[in-house]
Design a protein around this motif. Structure first.
Motif, PDB file in Angstrom:
ATOM      1  N   LEU A 184       0.853  -1.185   0.000  1.00 31.19           N
ATOM      2  CA  LEU A 184       0.000   0.000   0.000  1.00 31.19           C
ATOM      3  C   LEU A 184       0.891   1.237   0.000  1.00 31.19           C
ATOM      4  CD1 LEU A 184      -2.471  -1.049   2.844  1.00 31.19           C
ATOM      5  CD2 LEU A 184      -2.940  -1.140   0.386  1.00 31.19           C
ATOM      6  N   PHE A 185       0.478   2.268  -0.702  1.00 28.82           N
ATOM      7  CA  PHE A 185       1.168   3.563  -0.627  1.00 28.82           C
ATOM      8  C   PHE A 185       0.104   4.651  -0.675  1.00 28.82           C
ATOM      9  CE2 PHE A 185       1.737   1.233  -4.552  1.00 28.82           C
ATOM     10  CZ  PHE A 185       1.163   2.035  -5.541  1.00 28.82           C
ATOM     11  N   ILE A 186      -0.565   4.803   0.466  1.00 23.86           N
ATOM     12  CA  ILE A 186      -1.749   5.654   0.579  1.00 23.86           C
ATOM     13  C   ILE A 186      -1.357   7.019   1.134  1.00 23.86           C
ATOM     14  CG2 ILE A 186      -4.004   5.891   1.656  1.00 23.86           C
ATOM     15  CD1 ILE A 186      -4.104   2.839   1.860  1.00 23.86           C
ATOM     16  N   ASN A 187      -1.825   8.083   0.477  1.00 23.47           N
ATOM     17  CA  ASN A 187      -1.509   9.423   0.974  1.00 23.47           C
ATOM     18  C   ASN A 187      -2.506   9.853   2.055  1.00 23.47           C
ATOM     19  OD1 ASN A 187      -3.249   9.556  -1.468  1.00 23.47           O
ATOM     20  ND2 ASN A 187      -3.279  11.755  -1.049  1.00 23.47           N
ATOM     21  N   THR A 188      -1.966  10.493   3.089  1.00 23.50           N
ATOM     22  CA  THR A 188      -2.794  11.016   4.176  1.00 23.50           C
ATOM     23  C   THR A 188      -3.194  12.470   3.941  1.00 23.50           C
ATOM     24  OG1 THR A 188      -0.811  11.681   5.391  1.00 23.50           O
ATOM     25  CG2 THR A 188      -1.713   9.489   5.860  1.00 23.50           C
ATOM     26  N   ASP A 189      -2.623  13.081   2.911  1.00 28.50           N
ATOM     27  CA  ASP A 189      -2.879  14.496   2.651  1.00 28.50           C
ATOM     28  C   ASP A 189      -2.543  14.816   1.202  1.00 28.50           C
ATOM     29  OD1 ASP A 189       0.061  15.115   2.533  1.00 28.50           O
ATOM     30  OD2 ASP A 189      -0.063  14.622   4.647  1.00 28.50           O
ATOM     31  N   LEU A 190      -2.917  16.000   0.796  1.00 26.96           N
ATOM     32  CA  LEU A 190      -2.563  16.547  -0.514  1.00 26.96           C
ATOM     33  C   LEU A 190      -2.467  18.050  -0.373  1.00 26.96           C
ATOM     34  CD1 LEU A 190      -2.237  16.430  -3.653  1.00 26.96           C
ATOM     35  CD2 LEU A 190      -4.735  16.670  -3.781  1.00 26.96           C
ATOM     36  N   THR A 191      -1.299  18.586  -0.701  1.00 21.03           N
ATOM     37  CA  THR A 191      -1.113  20.039  -0.700  1.00 21.03           C
ATOM     38  C   THR A 191      -0.758  20.481  -2.103  1.00 21.03           C
ATOM     39  OG1 THR A 191      -0.358  20.070   1.602  1.00 21.03           O
ATOM     40  CG2 THR A 191       0.166  21.994   0.250  1.00 21.03           C
ATOM     41  N   VAL A 192      -1.535  21.406  -2.646  1.00 26.02           N
ATOM     42  CA  VAL A 192      -1.310  21.930  -3.988  1.00 26.02           C
ATOM     43  C   VAL A 192      -1.126  23.437  -3.898  1.00 26.02           C
ATOM     44  CG1 VAL A 192      -2.331  22.307  -6.264  1.00 26.02           C
ATOM     45  CG2 VAL A 192      -2.589  20.087  -5.134  1.00 26.02           C
ATOM     46  N   THR A 193       0.009  23.896  -4.390  1.00 28.18           N
ATOM     47  CA  THR A 193       0.300  25.330  -4.458  1.00 28.18           C
ATOM     48  C   THR A 193       0.398  25.729  -5.918  1.00 28.18           C
ATOM     49  OG1 THR A 193       1.513  25.242  -2.363  1.00 28.18           O
ATOM     50  CG2 THR A 193       1.877  27.166  -3.757  1.00 28.18           C
ATOM     51  N   LEU A 194      -0.390  26.718  -6.323  1.00 26.79           N
ATOM     52  CA  LEU A 194      -0.453  27.137  -7.719  1.00 26.79           C
ATOM     53  C   LEU A 194      -0.067  28.603  -7.855  1.00 26.79           C
ATOM     54  CD1 LEU A 194      -3.878  25.494  -8.705  1.00 26.79           C
ATOM     55  CD2 LEU A 194      -1.592  24.678  -9.294  1.00 26.79           C
ATOM     56  N   HIS A 195       0.956  28.874  -8.669  1.00 28.90           N
ATOM     57  CA  HIS A 195       1.250  30.277  -8.967  1.00 28.90           C
ATOM     58  C   HIS A 195       0.414  30.785 -10.136  1.00 28.90           C
ATOM     59  CE1 HIS A 195       3.982  28.656 -12.073  1.00 28.90           C
ATOM     60  NE2 HIS A 195       4.565  27.950 -11.126  1.00 28.90           N
ATOM     61  N   ARG A 196      -0.224  29.856 -10.860  1.00 29.39           N
ATOM     62  CA  ARG A 196      -1.290  30.206 -11.805  1.00 29.39           C
ATOM     63  C   ARG A 196      -2.161  28.983 -11.998  1.00 29.39           C
ATOM     64  NH1 ARG A 196      -0.930  28.388 -17.050  1.00 29.39           N
ATOM     65  NH2 ARG A 196       1.090  27.550 -17.705  1.00 29.39           N
ATOM     66  N   HIS A 197      -3.380  29.218 -12.449  1.00 27.69           N
ATOM     67  CA  HIS A 197      -4.295  28.121 -12.706  1.00 27.69           C
ATOM     68  C   HIS A 197      -4.122  27.618 -14.140  1.00 27.69           C
ATOM     69  CE1 HIS A 197      -7.425  28.899  -9.286  1.00 27.69           C
ATOM     70  NE2 HIS A 197      -6.195  28.691  -8.835  1.00 27.69           N
ATOM     71  N   PRO A 198      -4.416  26.346 -14.406  1.00 26.67           N
ATOM     72  CA  PRO A 198      -4.175  25.791 -15.739  1.00 26.67           C
ATOM     73  C   PRO A 198      -5.124  26.355 -16.788  1.00 26.67           C
ATOM     74  CG  PRO A 198      -5.354  24.199 -14.392  1.00 26.67           C
ATOM     75  CD  PRO A 198      -4.965  25.325 -13.483  1.00 26.67           C
ATOM     76  N   ALA A 199      -4.597  26.425 -18.003  1.00 25.61           N
ATOM     77  CA  ALA A 199      -5.409  26.768 -19.166  1.00 25.61           C
ATOM     78  C   ALA A 199      -5.651  25.482 -19.949  1.00 25.61           C
ATOM     79  CB  ALA A 199      -4.693  27.802 -20.028  1.00 25.61           C
ATOM     80  N   GLY A 200      -6.864  25.243 -20.345  1.00 22.87           N
ATOM     81  CA  GLY A 200      -7.173  24.019 -21.067  1.00 22.87           C
ATOM     82  C   GLY A 200      -7.545  22.885 -20.127  1.00 22.87           C
ATOM     83  N   GLU A 201      -7.869  21.723 -20.714  1.00 25.14           N
ATOM     84  CA  GLU A 201      -8.393  20.600 -19.949  1.00 25.14           C
ATOM     85  C   GLU A 201      -7.307  19.710 -19.357  1.00 25.14           C
ATOM     86  OE1 GLU A 201     -10.901  18.556 -22.709  1.00 25.14           O
ATOM     87  OE2 GLU A 201     -12.617  19.847 -22.294  1.00 25.14           O
ATOM     88  N   TRP A 202      -6.117  19.709 -19.924  1.00 21.34           N
ATOM     89  CA  TRP A 202      -5.071  18.786 -19.501  1.00 21.34           C
ATOM     90  C   TRP A 202      -4.223  19.361 -18.377  1.00 21.34           C
ATOM     91  CZ3 TRP A 202      -4.696  13.836 -21.127  1.00 21.34           C
ATOM     92  CH2 TRP A 202      -5.303  13.473 -22.330  1.00 21.34           C
TER      93      TRP A 202
END
Length: 264
Positions: free
Chosen positions: A206-224
């Motif tokens: 098992l390799f289960i994450n207990t958290d997720l931290t996302v830092t964005l200096h800009r938001h994505p353009a497009g769907e991908w």
């Protein structure tokens, strides 16, 4: 099968019905953390929105398995401010809270700042059109998060241990009747960093994450959204997944996940 990860309850705007598309790889009765993370982003963006502000960081705490069941999602403004604000969101099942998130919302500079071009984030990764068709995801479930997304590996694979570069886009909206926002798309994808860059045998560990931290200096353009991910394991059972986030225009930010590593 429905055409969204969650269906809003017609009688309670805080309540969402989970569909089979949310199912994760660890249990047929538990969700992948990507869709509920995106659902938290969905309610955070709708919490007392302010023109000219944008969420720049979301930190999700996974309090336990998220069941394939109705969920109540709420958000509140914890710390208002003229330039920076703190938001908080909670996801609950009938058993109580299953996920919590804090988010920092920033006022965007107007006019834009005079940052020298040589210091702006740059770089790219081979685009999704340059990646081969996806391999079969290692799951015994016919329907789940793996069928709700499209993924293309530019480097690595699910079955090849080690770092990977993987493009992900949603096949369906997070909430029925809405268009996924850039933040929702990013949170849904970023939680797969530990999966695309796994270093341990899926059948044995098992390799289960207990958290997720996302830092964005800009938001994505497009769907991908592109994940350039690496998993850093330790033999005592704690690991870290680090993910550089890109879109087809360049870098977006970073994602991190603390991992519990264990034998099945």
């Amino acid at each position: 099968m429905t055409d969204a990860f969650y269906l809003p309850d017609p009688d309670d705007e805080r309540r969402y019905h989970s569909t089979e598309l949310t199912r994760g790889p660890w249990s047929p009765d538990a969700q992948h953390a990507g869709p509920p993370s995106a659902l938290l982003g969905h309610v955070l963006e709708r919490c007392e929105p302010k023109p000219g502000f944008q969420i720049g960081r979301v930190a999700v705490e996974i309090l336990g398995p998220v069941p394939l069941a109705p969920l109540t999602a709420t958000a509140r403004l914890v710390r208002p401010g003229r330039s920076v604000e703190l938001l908080e969101a909670t996801l609950e099942s009938e058993r109580g809270p299953v996920m919590r998130a804090n988010a920092w919302r920033f006022k965007l500079a107007e006019p834009e700042l005079d940052v020298p071009a040589e210091f702006l984030p740059t770089g790219s990764r081979p685009g999704p059109e340059q990646a081969p068709d996806p391999e079969v995801f290692p799951s015994t479930q016919p329907v789940g998060f793996h069928t709700g997304i499209e993924y293309r590996f530019a480097a690595g694979s699910f079955m090849k241990p080690g770092p990977a570069v993987c493009w992900i886009r949603l096949r369906y909206p997070i909430v029925a009747g809405t268009t996924p926002s850039p933040l929702e798309r990013t949170l849904a994808a970023a939680d797969s960093g530990n999966g695309v860059s796994s270093v341990l045998d899926w059948d044995r560990y098992l390799f289960i994450n207990t958290d997720l931290t996302v830092t964005l200096h800009r938001h994505p353009a497009g769907e991908w959204v592109c994940l350039d991910a690496v998993t850093l394991p330790q033999r005592h059972g704690i690991g870290l997944a680090e993910t550089a986030l890109f879109d087809e225009k360049g870098p977006l930010g970073r994602g991190t996940q603390t991992l519990y590593l264990g034998r099945r």
